[in-house]
Enzyme design. Sequence first.
Site, PDB file in Angstrom:
ATOM      1  N   LYS A   1      18.461  27.265  -0.234  1.00 58.72           N
ATOM      2  CA  LYS A   1      16.648  27.077   0.063  1.00 58.72           C
ATOM      3  C   LYS A   1      16.616  26.491   1.325  1.00 58.72           C
ATOM      4  O   LYS A   1      17.067  25.560   1.686  1.00 58.72           O
ATOM      5  CB  LYS A   1      16.026  26.453  -1.130  1.00 58.72           C
ATOM      6  CG  LYS A   1      14.531  26.287  -1.010  1.00 58.72           C
ATOM      7  CD  LYS A   1      14.138  25.652  -0.204  1.00 58.72           C
ATOM      8  CE  LYS A   1      12.492  25.498  -0.078  1.00 58.72           C
ATOM      9  NZ  LYS A   1      11.925  24.686   1.138  1.00 58.72           N
TER      10      LYS A   1
ATOM     11  N   SER B   1      14.863  13.179   1.815  1.00 60.62           N
ATOM     12  CA  SER B   1      14.212  11.979   1.507  1.00 60.62           C
ATOM     13  C   SER B   1      14.681  11.818   0.009  1.00 60.62           C
ATOM     14  O   SER B   1      14.878  12.442  -0.859  1.00 60.62           O
ATOM     15  CB  SER B   1      12.596  12.389   1.464  1.00 60.62           C
ATOM     16  OG  SER B   1      12.148  13.111   0.555  1.00 60.62           O
ATOM     17  N   ARG B   2      14.433  10.287  -0.146  1.00 61.82           N
ATOM     18  CA  ARG B   2      14.548   9.968  -1.554  1.00 61.82           C
ATOM     19  C   ARG B   2      13.594  10.494  -2.520  1.00 61.82           C
ATOM     20  O   ARG B   2      14.069  10.634  -3.618  1.00 61.82           O
ATOM     21  CB  ARG B   2      14.234   8.259  -1.728  1.00 61.82           C
ATOM     22  CG  ARG B   2      14.648   7.578  -2.881  1.00 61.82           C
ATOM     23  CD  ARG B   2      14.216   6.218  -3.301  1.00 61.82           C
ATOM     24  NE  ARG B   2      14.902   5.251  -2.132  1.00 61.82           N
ATOM     25  CZ  ARG B   2      14.968   4.191  -2.286  1.00 61.82           C
ATOM     26  NH1 ARG B   2      14.580   3.509  -3.473  1.00 61.82           N
ATOM     27  NH2 ARG B   2      15.578   3.257  -1.470  1.00 61.82           N
ATOM     28  N   ARG B   3      12.308  10.596  -2.169  1.00 60.93           N
ATOM     29  CA  ARG B   3      11.312  11.262  -2.976  1.00 60.93           C
ATOM     30  C   ARG B   3      11.887  12.493  -3.313  1.00 60.93           C
ATOM     31  O   ARG B   3      11.729  12.994  -4.637  1.00 60.93           O
ATOM     32  CB  ARG B   3      10.003  11.425  -2.098  1.00 60.93           C
ATOM     33  CG  ARG B   3       8.815  11.888  -2.993  1.00 60.93           C
ATOM     34  CD  ARG B   3       7.467  11.929  -2.348  1.00 60.93           C
ATOM     35  NE  ARG B   3       6.508  12.590  -3.049  1.00 60.93           N
ATOM     36  CZ  ARG B   3       5.308  12.846  -2.491  1.00 60.93           C
ATOM     37  NH1 ARG B   3       4.840  12.559  -1.332  1.00 60.93           N
ATOM     38  NH2 ARG B   3       4.408  13.554  -3.080  1.00 60.93           N
ATOM     39  N   GLY B   4      12.350  13.353  -2.521  1.00 60.51           N
ATOM     40  CA  GLY B   4      12.675  14.877  -2.666  1.00 60.51           C
ATOM     41  C   GLY B   4      13.854  14.938  -3.676  1.00 60.51           C
ATOM     42  O   GLY B   4      14.008  15.556  -4.572  1.00 60.51           O
ATOM     43  N   GLY B   5      14.741  13.995  -3.197  1.00 55.21           N
ATOM     44  CA  GLY B   5      16.003  13.933  -4.139  1.00 55.21           C
ATOM     45  C   GLY B   5      15.783  13.677  -5.529  1.00 55.21           C
ATOM     46  O   GLY B   5      16.451  14.236  -6.347  1.00 55.21           O
TER      47      GLY B   5
ATOM     48  N   GLU C   1      21.830  13.437  -1.063  1.00 52.23           N
ATOM     49  CA  GLU C   1      21.927  12.386  -0.136  1.00 52.23           C
ATOM     50  C   GLU C   1      20.622  11.982   0.453  1.00 52.23           C
ATOM     51  O   GLU C   1      19.727  12.824   0.952  1.00 52.23           O
ATOM     52  CB  GLU C   1      22.874  12.738   1.103  1.00 52.23           C
ATOM     53  CG  GLU C   1      22.980  11.750   2.229  1.00 52.23           C
ATOM     54  CD  GLU C   1      23.316  12.243   3.613  1.00 52.23           C
ATOM     55  OE1 GLU C   1      22.633  11.781   4.561  1.00 52.23           O
ATOM     56  OE2 GLU C   1      24.360  12.798   3.524  1.00 52.23           O
TER      57      GLU C   1
ATOM     58  N   CYS D   1      20.979  10.055   9.175  1.00 54.08           N
ATOM     59  CA  CYS D   1      21.126   9.240   8.250  1.00 54.08           C
ATOM     60  C   CYS D   1      21.871   8.263   8.248  1.00 54.08           C
ATOM     61  O   CYS D   1      21.994   7.111   7.245  1.00 54.08           O
ATOM     62  CB  CYS D   1      21.394  10.414   6.812  1.00 54.08           C
ATOM     63  SG  CYS D   1      22.902  10.986   7.243  1.00 54.08           S
TER      64      CYS D   1
ATOM     65  N   GLU E   1      13.794   2.261   4.532  1.00 58.89           N
ATOM     66  CA  GLU E   1      14.340   3.241   5.800  1.00 58.89           C
ATOM     67  C   GLU E   1      13.245   3.539   6.598  1.00 58.89           C
ATOM     68  O   GLU E   1      12.174   4.126   6.028  1.00 58.89           O
ATOM     69  CB  GLU E   1      14.899   4.316   5.245  1.00 58.89           C
ATOM     70  CG  GLU E   1      15.711   5.099   6.326  1.00 58.89           C
ATOM     71  CD  GLU E   1      16.123   6.710   5.767  1.00 58.89           C
ATOM     72  OE1 GLU E   1      17.243   7.201   6.538  1.00 58.89           O
ATOM     73  OE2 GLU E   1      15.953   6.984   4.602  1.00 58.89           O
TER      74      GLU E   1
END
Length: 514
Positions: free
Chosen positions: A184, A242-246, A265, A302, A392
């Site tokens: 994607k 991002s943390r939200r996406g992961g 990650e 990162c 972060e």
Amino acid sequence: MAVKGELLIGEASFIGKGKAFFAVEQTTGNRLGAAFHGATPDDVERAVALSWEAFQAYRETPLHERALFLERIALNILALGDELVDRASAETGLPKSRIEGERARTVGQLRLFASEVREGRFQELRLDPADPSRIPFPKPDLKLRNIALGPVAVFGSSNFPLAFSVAGGDTASALAAGCPVIVKAHSAHPGTSELVGRAIQRAVADSGFAPGVFSLLFDAGLEVGQALVADDRIRAVGFTGSRRGGLALAGIASKRKQPIPVYAEMSSINPVIIFPSALESRGDEIAKDFIGSLTLGAGQFCTNPGLILIVEGRGVDKFVSAAASYIAEAAAQTMLTAGICDAFKGQTAKMEAKSTVTVAGRGFAGTTLEGQAVLFSTTGSAVLEDPELQEEIFGAASLVVRCAHQAELEQVLASLEGQLTVALQMNEADTELAQGLLPSLELLAGRILVNNFATGVEVSPAMVHGGPFPATSDGRSTSVGTLAIYRFLRPVCYQDFPAALTPSAFRLDRGGSE
């Protein structure tokens, strides 16, 4: 090769019928060429069906053929020449020299995995012969090998348009493992993604593999990615973002009838500990190197050094003053997207508004598309009281934490979430202090550095680019280096198999020959 804005599904290429979006030249905000269109649910179904159809044959391809395939991808990427460099630079705002270096890294990763495949060690073939005379029970004949998990969905990252995107480490390691890949593409660099996708598509055809070994899908929203992760034929996910996406993808994967691993990650502030002797003897040198690392690539790494830990004492004021003077010379830099730039500015403004934080220094101001480097300072007690100080900030911003004493520094370390890296700036006289912290640091991060900064990630067999949550969703894994292949494998044991039924891998040498 012209960028056409086409989806690549198996051997086919065509304009999608989903929502339209445009590539943007980041330095100006102007559109680049015609629109791209997202994939439809039918497109996703077609890509996944082809991937599953290709899996059974691809996972058993002779190792030397699979290695040649990876090398063909590398050669095809190089053959794109300046067209790829120019397009990636335009879409990301990154300088051409950075893109050229990233291209070399991408090609190097593919060739590294080709070597790993030829060696065949990742299969971990184990032969445990039978012993019918064993008492009180006969011992069975046992064989073990690692096999490919199945089709993998890979999500391109925003900050590495080549090395962590279409043909990046996730794709290279999954293909090396014997897993078909559906990428994607990241909407921030779709033209770059299409060019590299076509390089892979050609390599699939030239290798004589089933077309479903690779597909590339576009989407300006979330629907395509969510559909991929939810499909029961997808067996693993690689994600950098991002943390939200992961966490959103991990949530979808965990709710499936058959949950699958999501190797995401996500978030890391990469603390740097400056020990007393090093601070006193070479504080100016450390400050200069720190700001150089912080501002590299507009801080969009990162592994950016987002937290500096120091115990109050001789040299602290001098270090902060030196770092402030170096950051004052930092030019404003174009950020990857307008959204990333807006988020950076919002987060730095929020940090500056805190009563416990002071601004130690700033770089030059820039345009609305450029980020201004900033250095903050606070105390160890403030960090312990306010968890938001540990969040972060994606960009060239860092926080110097002045701890009252060693015990407070250790308390701050203990309060941190999992990290990709921890760096130690130390002299020989600091060894005892460093030894005392090492057991805790091993539990905190995936990579520990001495007298360096983490913004260089060597692609090698010994590299670990991962860490405890939330640095990654699975702290046992790495997305860089040859160990990355194990994310997409699982072991199978074969007990008392007759020769005619035994998988051919046990009868082949490591190069894939009889």
